[in-house]
Design an enzyme around this catalytic site. Sequence first.
Site, PDB file in Angstrom:
ATOM      1  N   HIS A  76     -33.833 -13.403   1.592  1.00  0.00           N
ATOM      2  CA  HIS A  76     -34.241 -13.655   2.970  1.00  0.00           C
ATOM      3  C   HIS A  76     -35.587 -12.989   3.272  1.00  0.00           C
ATOM      4  O   HIS A  76     -36.052 -13.019   4.402  1.00  0.00           O
ATOM      5  CB  HIS A  76     -33.191 -13.119   3.948  1.00  0.00           C
ATOM      6  N   ASP A 106     -34.049  -7.940  -7.993  1.00  0.00           N
ATOM      7  CA  ASP A 106     -33.956  -6.639  -7.343  1.00  0.00           C
ATOM      8  C   ASP A 106     -35.083  -5.823  -7.932  1.00  0.00           C
ATOM      9  O   ASP A 106     -35.272  -5.806  -9.159  1.00  0.00           O
ATOM     10  CB  ASP A 106     -32.605  -5.978  -7.582  1.00  0.00           C
TER      11      ASP A 106
END
Length: 201
Positions: free
Chosen positions: A11, A70
């Site tokens: 997002h 990540d």
Amino acid sequence: MSPAQVVLASHNAHKLQELRRLMEPLIPGIELIGYDGPEPVESGVTFAENALIKARAAAAHTGLPAIADDSGISVEVLGGCPGIFSARWGGPARSDTANVDLLLWQLSDLADEHRSAAFVCAAALALPSGEEAVQIGNWPGSVLRAPAGAGGFGYDPVFRPEGETRSAAELTPAEKDAASHRTRAFSALVPEILSRVTGAD
């Protein structure tokens, strides 16, 4: 024939823009689409675990292959921290400014030779079938004494890549794309994406 679709499981608008710019030339015939589903709890203890958690959640929610990453900054003298806690290093506000300010304060008394760091990225692919792949990319450098540059995001203004005189935030998008941790991780993941999503060798 419609192109195969792969979900970008994030997002973060900055990250989505960077991933689209990086990935679209590398995976012809695949359409990258955004993700508006729920964000999973990132309960892993490594970059790879958290990237897979995000990719799995997006694949399960959409029924499509999903890629996620990540990433963060790993500072040698801090034992690899902030590491997986990079986005929340400065406290509950989770702001780039707070994160950077705390890191600079923690390193404020250290000589330049003790400010070695690396940006680290784990890039993950998850398919609804349960197939998975993950690749790691590292971008070595050091932490500057003060922010420099208006580009990039996160810790870019205080990270000077190895062999550079400028911060990552002073590089052009093309210069950053040519060397970054995210580029290295996702470039290594491309063969897995092409093989598992399109069947290409």
